[in-house]
Design an enzyme around this catalytic site. Structure first.
Site, PDB file in Angstrom:
ATOM      1  N   LYS A  45     -71.689 -26.903 -27.934  1.00  0.00           N
ATOM      2  CA  LYS A  45     -72.192 -26.705 -26.589  1.00  0.00           C
ATOM      3  C   LYS A  45     -73.870 -26.765 -26.325  1.00  0.00           C
ATOM      4  CE  LYS A  45     -72.225 -25.592 -22.106  1.00  0.00           C
ATOM      5  NZ  LYS A  45     -71.799 -26.794 -21.110  1.00  0.00           N
ATOM      6  N   CYS A 131     -77.828 -33.355 -18.233  1.00  0.00           N
ATOM      7  CA  CYS A 131     -77.037 -32.288 -17.476  1.00  0.00           C
ATOM      8  C   CYS A 131     -77.303 -32.447 -15.977  1.00  0.00           C
ATOM      9  CB  CYS A 131     -77.271 -30.789 -17.935  1.00  0.00           C
ATOM     10  SG  CYS A 131     -76.354 -29.590 -17.131  1.00  0.00           S
TER      11      CYS A 131
HETATM   12  C1  SIN Z   1     -73.029 -28.022 -17.843  1.00  0.00           C
HETATM   13  O1  SIN Z   1     -73.001 -26.784 -18.631  1.00  0.00           O
HETATM   14  O2  SIN Z   1     -73.307 -27.811 -16.729  1.00  0.00           O
HETATM   15  C2  SIN Z   1     -72.282 -29.226 -18.321  1.00  0.00           C
HETATM   16  C3  SIN Z   1     -73.225 -29.874 -19.403  1.00  0.00           C
HETATM   17  C4  SIN Z   1     -73.789 -31.277 -19.002  1.00  0.00           C
HETATM   18  O3  SIN Z   1     -73.349 -31.797 -18.248  1.00  0.00           O
HETATM   19  O4  SIN Z   1     -74.699 -31.602 -19.792  1.00  0.00           O
END
Ligand code: SIN
Length: 311
Positions: A45, A131
């Protein structure tokens, strides 16, 4: 023998399929499940300097043709993922893994990259420039000047394998401008694409996620045509030393084949992995191998980038 072997940044992987950052990668338990599946590798992540709770729930919703999310970069912080990756390097020195990261500001991004540079991590780093879900923070890669500045500054000190996760672009001029920026830097790959930012899904008379009054990144079947266009546009424009990772709309072996035809060297699964679990890697691998066998392809190079145009 049909093989799904591939290489990214000089590292070899037995399978060209892996998770997309954001799915099945928040905790060591989730990452272990991907590692032990048929996937060729995993990506963590996207990490920030300190752990983040992310946006209020509900912040992810499955919808008939995919998903909408506004997670807001919840994560355990860079040290959590780096510690785990360093442990894995000891126990599985023959495998390479991906670390995703981005700061809440350019300064924080550099602190993160310096931390990786100064660590013993010897895998692949993906800088998330796309993001769409942190309120008040635009998708970095839509701003070519900022992107250029971050990359120039980063490559002044960062000499480990580095690639970037991109948002989808929708205009040929933007493909040209973005490629010009990326071609100036020793990137190992670009990853096309993150979710299509700031879509909306409505059930009855209401949005389905709480953050940003329902605006969220769209994934899944909705985005495959956009993804394929981005993969191919950058395959056509980037120096061959910059590889393409394809992400978006992969549910089947046929979908993965299309990504590779467009030029992808690695294919990531996001929404469908979230919906179906890590067993999807085995099924999609078998489907892809079956299509390759039918077409007489033994390896990805036999068809990678060989998309046919109409005369
Ligand atoms: C998120 O955590 O909002 C999604 C991650 C991303 O779209 O890079």
């Amino acid at each position: 023998m049909v093989s799904l072997k591939t290489q990214i940044a000089g590292f070899s992987f037995d399978n060209c399929l892996m998770n997309a950052a954001g799915v099945a990668c928040m905790t060591v338990e989730e990452l272990e499940a991907v590692r032990q599946s048929s996937a060729g590798t995993f990506i963590t992540k996207t990490a920030t300097l300190t752990p983040r709770q992310g946006n209020p729930e509900p912040r992810y919703h499955d919808v008939p043709l995919g998903s909408i999310n506004s997670m807001g970069l919840p994560n355990q912080g860079i040290d959590y993922y780096l510690d785990y990756l360093l442990t894995l390097q000891e126990s599985h020195p023959q495998r390479a893994f991906f670390l995703s990261l981005v700061g809440m500001s350019p300064d924080e991004t550099h602190m993160l990259l310096k931390k990786v540079q100064n660590s013993g991590f010897n895998g692949i780093t993906e800088l998330n420039l796309s993001c769409p879900n942190v309120p008040g923070k635009p998708q970095i890669a839509y701003d070519f000047e900022t992107t250029e500045r971050i990359l120039s500054e980063a490559f002044a000190y960062f000499d480990k394998p580095l690639g970037i996760k991109l948002p989808p672009y929708f205009d040929i001029v933007h493909f040209d401008q973005a490629a010009e920026v990326f071609n100036r830097h020793p990137l190992k790959f670009v990853n096309c694409v993150n979710s299509i930012g700031n879509g909306m899904y409505i059930e009855d008379e209401s949005v389905v996620i709480r953050p940003k009054n329902g605006f969220g990144g769209i994934g899944g079947q909705y985005i495959k045509p956009t993804t394929l266009a981005n993969v191919h546009a950058f395959y056509q424009r980037l120096d061959p030393s910059i590889q393409i990772i394809g992400t978006g709309g992969v549910y089947s072996g046929r979908d993965a084949l299309e990504h590779i035809l467009c030029g992808a060297s690695m294919v990531q699964i996001g929404t469908a992995l979230h919906q179906q679990g890590v067993g999807i890697f085995e099924r999609v691998s078998l489907e892809l191998k079956a299509i390759m066998a039918q077409k007489g392809y033994e390896k990805l190079e036999d068809f990678k980038g060989k998309l046919k145009y109409l005369a």
